[in-house]
Write a protein that holds these residues in place. Structure first.
Motif, short mmCIF file in Angstrom:
data_model
loop_
_atom_site.label_atom_id
_atom_site.label_comp_id
_atom_site.label_asym_id
_atom_site.label_seq_id
_atom_site.Cartn_x
_atom_site.Cartn_y
_atom_site.Cartn_z
N GLY A 109 58.51 -25.28 16.00
CA GLY A 109 57.37 -24.74 15.34
C GLY A 109 57.11 -23.78 16.13
O GLY A 109 57.75 -23.10 16.93
N SER A 110 55.88 -23.16 15.48
CA SER A 110 55.55 -21.63 16.12
C SER A 110 53.97 -21.62 16.72
O SER A 110 53.40 -22.87 16.26
CB SER A 110 55.84 -20.49 15.07
N ALA A 120 54.95 -26.70 10.66
CA ALA A 120 55.34 -26.45 9.17
C ALA A 120 55.24 -25.03 8.77
O ALA A 120 55.95 -24.99 7.74
CB ALA A 120 54.01 -27.37 8.43
N PHE A 121 54.59 -24.10 9.45
CA PHE A 121 54.46 -22.81 8.87
C PHE A 121 55.13 -21.68 10.15
O PHE A 121 54.66 -21.94 11.23
CB PHE A 121 53.45 -22.35 8.60
N ASN A 122 55.84 -21.01 9.70
CA ASN A 122 56.56 -19.99 10.77
C ASN A 122 56.73 -18.64 10.08
O ASN A 122 57.17 -18.66 9.38
CB ASN A 122 57.90 -20.52 11.21
N LEU A 123 56.54 -17.65 10.82
CA LEU A 123 56.68 -16.27 10.51
C LEU A 123 58.19 -15.88 10.29
O LEU A 123 58.46 -15.07 9.47
CB LEU A 123 55.83 -15.26 11.39
N TYR A 180 52.97 -14.04 19.69
CA TYR A 180 53.44 -15.08 18.65
C TYR A 180 54.69 -15.51 19.04
O TYR A 180 55.63 -14.66 19.84
CB TYR A 180 53.66 -14.33 17.48
N SER A 217 51.95 -24.94 14.86
CA SER A 217 52.31 -25.31 13.55
C SER A 217 53.88 -25.68 13.68
O SER A 217 54.42 -24.80 13.68
CB SER A 217 51.93 -24.38 12.52
#
Length: 122
Positions: A86-87, A110-113, A74, A108
């Motif tokens: 992004g991730s 838009a979404f990252n941990l 990741y 993505s």
């Protein structure tokens, strides 16, 4: 890990050298915003890598794991200015020769941990 070596080569001065880490009949899925890129064989992957714009992106792995012939990472992508865009989550299945036989990656913006780097101050 083979996947980290692949990304180092992809981000380095000779991106196509990463193909040396793939089996000749590698199968892959790259899930990108709004599209999926799939292929089979080094020629398909070569076409994808060669078609990417040379903008200085970098893969930054922040977590990794492996279990036998499976490797998972990741991380986030940064541009030349250090700004995160992004991730990604990537998984590879290694052949008995320790080359990438199957490769799956999801990106993505838009979404990252974890929080993305903001880059250099303007």
């Amino acid at each position: 890990m083979v996947i980290e070596d692949y990304y180092a080569r992809l981000d380095g001065p000779e991106p196509l050298s990463g193909l040396d880490l793939l089996e000749p009949d590698v199968e892959f899925l790259l899930a990108l915003p709004g599209k999926e890129v799939t292929g089979r064989g080094r020629d398909d992957m070569r076409a994808y890598v060669a078609g990417r714009p040379a903008v200085g992106r970098r893969h930054n792995v922040v977590r990794r794991g492996s279990d036998g012939d499976l490797e998972m990472v990741y991380g986030f992508i940064t541009e030349q200015d250090g700004r995160g865009t992004g991730s990604f989550t990537s998984v590879v299945l290694l052949s008995p020769d320790k080359k990438i036989a199957r490769y799956q990656s999801f990106f993505s913006p838009a979404f990252n941990l974890f929080p993305l780097p903001e880059g250099e101050a303007a």
